[in-house]
Motif scaffolding. Structure first.
Motif, PDB file in Angstrom:
ATOM      1  N   ASP A 158      -3.011   3.902  -6.663  1.00 37.24           N
ATOM      2  CA  ASP A 158      -3.281   5.396  -6.303  1.00 37.24           C
ATOM      3  C   ASP A 158      -2.759   5.627  -4.813  1.00 37.24           C
ATOM      4  O   ASP A 158      -2.390   5.069  -4.264  1.00 37.24           O
ATOM      5  CB  ASP A 158      -4.874   5.285  -6.153  1.00 37.24           C
ATOM      6  N   THR A 159      -2.359   6.753  -4.315  1.00 37.14           N
ATOM      7  CA  THR A 159      -2.033   7.287  -3.271  1.00 37.14           C
ATOM      8  C   THR A 159      -2.839   8.158  -2.636  1.00 37.14           C
ATOM      9  O   THR A 159      -3.611   8.301  -2.904  1.00 37.14           O
ATOM     10  CB  THR A 159      -0.711   8.171  -3.223  1.00 37.14           C
ATOM     11  N   GLY A 160      -2.925   8.278  -1.409  1.00 32.07           N
ATOM     12  CA  GLY A 160      -3.504   8.781  -0.349  1.00 32.07           C
ATOM     13  C   GLY A 160      -4.646   7.973   0.198  1.00 32.07           C
ATOM     14  O   GLY A 160      -4.826   6.798   0.682  1.00 32.07           O
ATOM     15  N   SER A 161      -6.140   8.563   0.056  1.00 30.41           N
ATOM     16  CA  SER A 161      -7.440   8.156   0.766  1.00 30.41           C
ATOM     17  C   SER A 161      -7.740   7.202  -1.065  1.00 30.41           C
ATOM     18  O   SER A 161      -8.769   6.390  -0.225  1.00 30.41           O
ATOM     19  CB  SER A 161      -8.561   9.244   0.803  1.00 30.41           C
ATOM     20  N   ASN A 162      -7.126   7.294  -2.060  1.00 32.63           N
ATOM     21  CA  ASN A 162      -7.105   6.292  -3.480  1.00 32.63           C
ATOM     22  C   ASN A 162      -6.595   5.170  -3.069  1.00 32.63           C
ATOM     23  O   ASN A 162      -6.763   3.929  -4.412  1.00 32.63           O
ATOM     24  CB  ASN A 162      -6.883   7.156  -4.351  1.00 32.63           C
ATOM     25  N   SER A 163      -5.741   4.949  -1.849  1.00 32.19           N
ATOM     26  CA  SER A 163      -4.724   3.542  -1.766  1.00 32.19           C
ATOM     27  C   SER A 163      -6.049   2.444  -1.528  1.00 32.19           C
ATOM     28  O   SER A 163      -7.152   2.832  -0.788  1.00 32.19           O
ATOM     29  CB  SER A 163      -3.139   3.914  -1.020  1.00 32.19           C
ATOM     30  N   VAL A 164      -4.596   1.779  -1.110  1.00 30.02           N
ATOM     31  CA  VAL A 164      -5.708  -0.095  -0.029  1.00 30.02           C
ATOM     32  C   VAL A 164      -6.134   0.954   1.423  1.00 30.02           C
ATOM     33  O   VAL A 164      -5.333   1.154   2.294  1.00 30.02           O
ATOM     34  CB  VAL A 164      -4.576  -0.649  -0.230  1.00 30.02           C
ATOM     35  N   LYS A 165      -6.997   1.247   1.733  1.00 36.13           N
ATOM     36  CA  LYS A 165      -7.540   1.326   3.626  1.00 36.13           C
ATOM     37  C   LYS A 165      -7.859   0.104   4.074  1.00 36.13           C
ATOM     38  O   LYS A 165      -7.748   0.300   5.417  1.00 36.13           O
ATOM     39  CB  LYS A 165      -8.164   2.864   3.009  1.00 36.13           C
ATOM     40  N   VAL A 179      -5.759  -7.041  11.126  1.00 42.66           N
ATOM     41  CA  VAL A 179      -5.118  -5.654   9.872  1.00 42.66           C
ATOM     42  C   VAL A 179      -4.402  -5.388  10.584  1.00 42.66           C
ATOM     43  O   VAL A 179      -4.688  -3.850  12.002  1.00 42.66           O
ATOM     44  CB  VAL A 179      -6.827  -5.400   9.114  1.00 42.66           C
ATOM     45  N   GLN A 180      -3.198  -4.807  10.040  1.00 42.66           N
ATOM     46  CA  GLN A 180      -2.112  -4.077  11.040  1.00 42.66           C
ATOM     47  C   GLN A 180      -0.971  -2.965  10.533  1.00 42.66           C
ATOM     48  O   GLN A 180      -1.421  -2.747   9.224  1.00 42.66           O
ATOM     49  CB  GLN A 180      -1.444  -4.738  11.037  1.00 42.66           C
ATOM     50  N   SER A 181      -1.492  -1.778  11.196  1.00 42.54           N
ATOM     51  CA  SER A 181      -1.574  -0.234  10.382  1.00 42.54           C
ATOM     52  C   SER A 181      -0.559   0.343  10.323  1.00 42.54           C
ATOM     53  O   SER A 181      -0.254   0.156  11.841  1.00 42.54           O
ATOM     54  CB  SER A 181      -3.011   0.356  10.398  1.00 42.54           C
ATOM     55  N   GLY A 182       0.186   1.243  10.137  1.00 44.00           N
ATOM     56  CA  GLY A 182       1.337   1.857  10.358  1.00 44.00           C
ATOM     57  C   GLY A 182       0.759   3.224   9.941  1.00 44.00           C
ATOM     58  O   GLY A 182       1.704   3.393   9.027  1.00 44.00           O
ATOM     59  N   GLY A 183       0.416   3.965  10.543  1.00 42.94           N
ATOM     60  CA  GLY A 183       0.250   5.488  10.410  1.00 42.94           C
ATOM     61  C   GLY A 183      -0.610   5.353   8.824  1.00 42.94           C
ATOM     62  O   GLY A 183      -1.529   4.743   9.123  1.00 42.94           O
ATOM     63  N   GLN A 184      -0.546   5.817   7.785  1.00 49.57           N
ATOM     64  CA  GLN A 184      -1.566   6.072   7.335  1.00 49.57           C
ATOM     65  C   GLN A 184      -1.516   4.637   5.768  1.00 49.57           C
ATOM     66  O   GLN A 184      -2.464   4.836   5.122  1.00 49.57           O
ATOM     67  CB  GLN A 184      -1.995   7.422   5.806  1.00 49.57           C
ATOM     68  N   HIS A 185      -1.094   3.811   6.338  1.00 46.49           N
ATOM     69  CA  HIS A 185      -0.106   2.812   5.290  1.00 46.49           C
ATOM     70  C   HIS A 185      -0.936   1.592   6.190  1.00 46.49           C
ATOM     71  O   HIS A 185      -0.492   1.369   6.970  1.00 46.49           O
ATOM     72  CB  HIS A 185       0.883   2.777   5.168  1.00 46.49           C
ATOM     73  N   ILE A 186      -1.652   0.342   5.078  1.00 48.37           N
ATOM     74  CA  ILE A 186      -1.442  -1.495   5.923  1.00 48.37           C
ATOM     75  C   ILE A 186      -0.191  -1.929   5.641  1.00 48.37           C
ATOM     76  O   ILE A 186       0.142  -1.763   4.038  1.00 48.37           O
ATOM     77  CB  ILE A 186      -2.679  -1.870   5.743  1.00 48.37           C
ATOM     78  N   GLU A 187       0.282  -2.004   7.089  1.00 47.63           N
ATOM     79  CA  GLU A 187       1.043  -2.773   6.808  1.00 47.63           C
ATOM     80  C   GLU A 187       1.329  -3.572   6.100  1.00 47.63           C
ATOM     81  O   GLU A 187       1.965  -5.306   5.139  1.00 47.63           O
ATOM     82  CB  GLU A 187       2.521  -2.741   7.763  1.00 47.63           C
TER      83      GLU A 187
END
Length: 944
Positions: A158-165, A179-187
């Motif tokens: 899934d993408t967006g809010s349904n992806s890994v948060k 946890v390190q995040s890069g914008g909306q995605h968790i790197e």
């Protein structure tokens, strides 16, 4: 304005142009969640397109998708756009944050095309998952607090809010989770050591890493982590750069070097020796495309690098020392793929109208064409054109969407199918192209009438042919197809107008067979004409005509017909010929006709061979019967002939006529037995009528002139002189009797008559010393002179012939005119001698009369000879109106003689006068002779 000002103005123009293009290519946008039920309403097209719902069906609203599957359709009753198939966003748009489907809504009448973009929104239908189910970490007990250990990344489709948060770590006392995040995605997620490890207290630590997505409710995935507490290796390797970047050309050859990474370790000995390796993250394995030398850190190409699959690769590299326990560090490598024009444009055809009517208007949409290219940049820019000159053109609708439309007149009869070749070319260098063949079928329209091979058809039919037979088959070709080419046949009016064509012939409306309804007779009908109309079954129907001439061929079905005077059936016709007839003597002429024509009417005459000597012949083509030779004493007196008249048909038909030819001794016998048979004129044409009128007119004029001339001549004479002549009678024994009883005659002479005009001889000729009795002016019958021996008349020739004019009942015109049928009549029962009949044949021996050239009324050069008969010839009995053939008249001068019989002073009494031998009887024997004469006369009356 400087360079920066010009650059700014250029950007402004580009932005304005893009806005203008977007405005001209405006489209409708809708959104729908994936995995919705079939029939879910997406939007109201009727409202958005501003089209009345009742006009949707009339305007044939259709949804066309460029994909192989059709996910959306429209309800023409409500105008709503609804889902017609299951939508899986992860299947349609894998690894992309935004997913949309492009469809076209097409309206006809007039044709309108609207582009629709449907955004597929993601739902939380996939849980996060780790590539590995278990992760093992070797951590030295000497590791200080704060050390970090990279953990695997969870993957969520899934993408967006349904992806890994977020990630969660199971509760423990040694480690925490960073946890390190890069914008909306968790790197990345790292395990952080909170306090020093003590292998003697706990050598293995079991942890659980939980990955959570942002869905409601949230889905999760777990990874089991096993931490092995190792003994002291207290320095970890360190990469020279925190981020390595490199570029590689797609489709680069294997073993192509990209770059070399390097890491250092402060330890010594084996604890400083570093081994390099790739770290697998998610579903991407760098070892599939690249190779990393574990000793040197050189990275080379190991697989097929494809720009169309990935434009860049984010790779993690691990540097591990050989210490015990070993320590490791990880670095980042970003590999950018440079595009190469290695993909040809792809042409997708969506057919809308097949086949296309041949009367389609210009601009009619035939098909939709989409051109795509997987390359990027200029390599992915495409253009499409039609190859060759065809009545079609390719119209650009939006970006790489085209419409194939009609651009010229279509004619199915000329070209029934067009193979439209579309060529698409990209903007690469060198450019690549591809072609696609679109078969466009042209449907038929009834625009051609049936055509016959020729405008006039001649049919030849034999007469007497069987009724109901097919005499001909007409065929008309129609270049159209199916119902437009289905031809039916019918009959039209014919010629002549008095012939009802439907009662003569009929035509099979489907096959064109012309059938005869009656048997034809060539003698009644030689030809007739009618028209056949061929009509197709199109709407409206078209037709054409052909003229049919039916010519009747003659059959030999009519026998020859004998014409008059030999046309009486069952009777035998008789013809007389003299015994003295020469070879070639004309006997009779047979005339026949045949109702047939051509060779069937070509007649030939044949004479059946009579018994005995072959005496007669017949003209094969003329029908004239003539003698072959002179007759002899051995020939029969009666010759029955059978004339066969045959035509030239196959088989030949014939008719016969019987003629009995009688040989007579003298021409007088022929004259007495002659009968006039009128010839029937079958065909009395106008020309014959005009000729008849002319002949009658000339004859009347001539007759009037002759009467006038006679009247003038008679008016000049002083008076009629009445003469009396003694009566001289011949007897059967050859003796003569003289009577004083006289018969008076009125004789009209011209004023210049000077000598005897009438001389009468007895049969057969006067004796040598015979005296002639002549009529002189002013006295009665007197004796004249005696004929000398040298002037003795010759014996009569038996070959007496009478002319054709007399056979036809004609009258010989001469200077001698006799009243009362121009004969002297004898009393009933009295023996008299027959008079000769004049002929125009110039025969000195044949007892004929022949006028000289130019002889007329005033001519005195007529020569008379008496006819057959001789010494001892028996006297003949005369009937009233017959002429004694042995008496003759010699006109001595150009006088016109009129003789009236008078006996006893009374008129109109049947009497006769004979002139014979000299008066040898004496008066003393007169009484004796009279008694004997009376006795013989009584006998003759009894015989008669």
């Amino acid at each position: 304005m400087g360079r920066e000002g010009h650059r700014f103005a250029g950007w402004i123009q580009i932005i304005a142009l893009l806005c203008l293009c977007c405005a001209s290519a405006a489209q409708l946008s809708f959104s729908v969640s994936e995995e919705v039920d079939k029939g879910t309403v997406v939007g109201n097209l009727a409202k958005d397109l501003q089209v009345n719902v009742h006009e949707l069906e009339k305007r044939d609203l259709r949804i066309v998708s460029g994909n192989s599957k059709k996910y959306f359709d429209v309800d023409l009753n409500t105008g709503v756009l609804y889902v017609c198939d299951r939508i899986d966003r992860e299947e349609l748009c894998p690894n992309t944050a935004k997913c949309s489907l492009n469809i076209e809504a097409i309206l006809s009448h007039p044709m309108q095309l609207h582009r629709i973009e449907v955004q597929i929104t993601d739902i939380n239908d996939n849980a996060p998952s780790f590539r590995e189910k278990e992760k093992t970490l070797n951590i030295s007990e000497s590791s200080s607090a704060g050390e970090r250990y990279l953990l695997p990344v969870a993957k969520d489709a899934d993408t967006g809010s349904n992806s890994v948060k977020s990630y969660k770590l199971s509760p423990n006392e040694y480690f925490s989770l960073d946890v390190q995040s890069g914008g909306q995605h968790i790197e990345s997620a790292e395990l952080v050591l909170q306090k020093s490890l003590d292998r003697e207290k706990k050598s293995i630590i079991n942890l659980v890493l939980i990955a959570l997505d942002g869905g409601k409710p949230a889905r999760s995935g777990t990874l089991k982590i096993t931490v092995h507490v190792m003994d002291v290796n207290d320095n970890t390797p360190i990469f020279g750069e925190p981020l390595y970047k490199a570029q590689v050309t797609e489709n680069a050859p294997f073993q192509t070097s990209i770059l070399t990474v390097s890491a250092t370790d402060l330890d010594e000995g084996i604890n400083s020796e570093i081994v390099y390796s790739f770290i697998e993250r998610g579903d991407f394995n760098p070892n599939a495309l690249f190779s990393l030398n574990p000793e040197t850190g050189e990275i080379t190409v190991e697989g097929n690098v494809d720009y169309e699959e990935n434009t860049a690769y984010d790779i993690r590299i691990q540097a591990r020392d050989k210490g015990t326990p070993s320590r490791s560090a990880h670095g980042k490598l970003l590999v950018e793929v440079i595009d190469v024009n290695d993909n040809t444009p792809e042409i997708i055809i969506t057919s809308l109208m097949s086949p296309v009517k041949e009367d389609a208007e210009i601009g009619t949409v035939v098909a939709l064409v989409t051109v795509t290219d997987k390359d990027g940049g200029n390599n992915g820019l495409t253009s499409a054109t039609i190859l060759g000159v065809l009545p079609f053109k390719l119209k650009l609708n939006y970006k790489n969407y085209y419409s194939l439309t009609v651009d010229g007149p279509l004619d199915r009869e000329t070209v029934s199918q067009y193979n439209v070749t579309i060529i698409a070319t990209d903007g690469g260098s060198p450019s690549l192209s591809s072609t696609s063949l679109i078969p466009v079928h042209i449907s038929d329209v009834n625009d051609n009438a049936p055509l016959f091979s020729e405008p006039v058809i001649n049919i030849y039919v034999k007469e007497n042919s069987a009724v109901g037979g097919t005499i001909f088959t007409v065929t008309a070709a129609d270049p159209d197809t199916k119902e437009n080419a289905k031809v039916t046949y019918s009959l039209l009016d014919g010629f002549p107008k008095d012939i009802p064509i439907p009662s003569v012939v009929n035509i099979n409306s489907e096959t064109g067979d012309i059938i005869s309804l009656q048997s034809f007779n060539f003698e009644e009908l030689k030809m007739f004409q009618f028209k056949v109309q061929a009509t197709d079954s199109g709407v409206p129907p078209l037709s054409s005509n052909v003229t049919v001439n039916v010519l009747i061929l003659d059959e030999n079905d009519n026998n020859p017909t004998i014409l008059a005077p030999y046309s009486e059936h069952g009777s035998i016709n008789s013809e007389n010929i003299p015994y003295s007839a020469e070879a070639g003597y004309f006997v009779a002429k047979i005339r026949a006709v045949d109702a047939d024509s051509g060779y069937n009417a070509l007649l030939s005459y044949h004479l059946s061979e009579p018994k005995g000597n072959n005496l007669f012949r017949i003209g094969t083509s003329t029908g004239e019967i003539r003698t072959k030779r002179r007759m002899s004493d051995n020939d029969l007196k009666t010759h029955p002939l059978v004339v066969l008249v045959s035509d030239s048909g196959e088989p030949s038909l014939s008719a016969t006529v019987s003629i009995e030819v009688v040989v007579v001794e003298s021409t007088a016998d022929i004259q007495t037995q002659f009968r006039h048979v009128p010839i029937k004129e079958d065909n009395f044409s106008d020309l014959n009528l005009y000729l008849l009128i002319a002949i009658v007119s000339v004859s009347v004029i001539f007759l009037l002139s002759l009467i006038s001339l006679i009247a003038v001549k008679c008016h000049r004479t002083d008076s009629f002189s009445r003469y009396s002549a003694p009566m001289i009678t011949t007897h059967p024994d050859g003796s003569w009797s003289y009577s004083k009883s006289t018969q008076q005659y009125d004789v009209c002479f011209s004023s210049d008559t000077l000598k005897s005009d009438v001389v009468v001889f007895p049969a057969p000729f006067p004796p040598v010393d015979g005296e002639l009795i002549s009529i002189n002016e002013g006295d009665t019958f007197t004796r004249t002179q005696t004929l000398p021996n040298k002037e003795k008349p010759k014996a009569p020739n038996a070959d007496w012939r009478y002319s054709a004019s007399l056979r036809a009942g004609g009258v010989m015109q001469s200077s001698v005119h006799m009243e009362e049928s121009a004969v002297m009549q004898g009393a009933q029962g009295v023996l008299v001698q027959n008079w000769p009949t004049a002929s125009s044949a110039a025969d000195a021996e044949g007892g004929e009369v022949s006028p000289p050239m130019g002889a007329g009324v005033d001519s005195n050069s007529w020569h008379f000879r008496y006819g057959p008969g001789g010494p001892g010839a028996p006297p003949q009995h005369l009937k009233p109106g017959e002429v004694p053939p042995e008496a003759f008249i010699i006109p001595g001068s150009p006088a016109i003689i009129s003789i009236r019989q008078n006996q006893g002073g009374e008129d109109d009494k049947s009497d006769f006068i004979t002139f014979g031998k000299k008066e040898e009887a004496k008066k003393k024997k007169k009484k004796k002779k009279e008694k004997k004469d009376k006795k013989d006369k009584g006998k003759d009356d009894g015989d008669e």
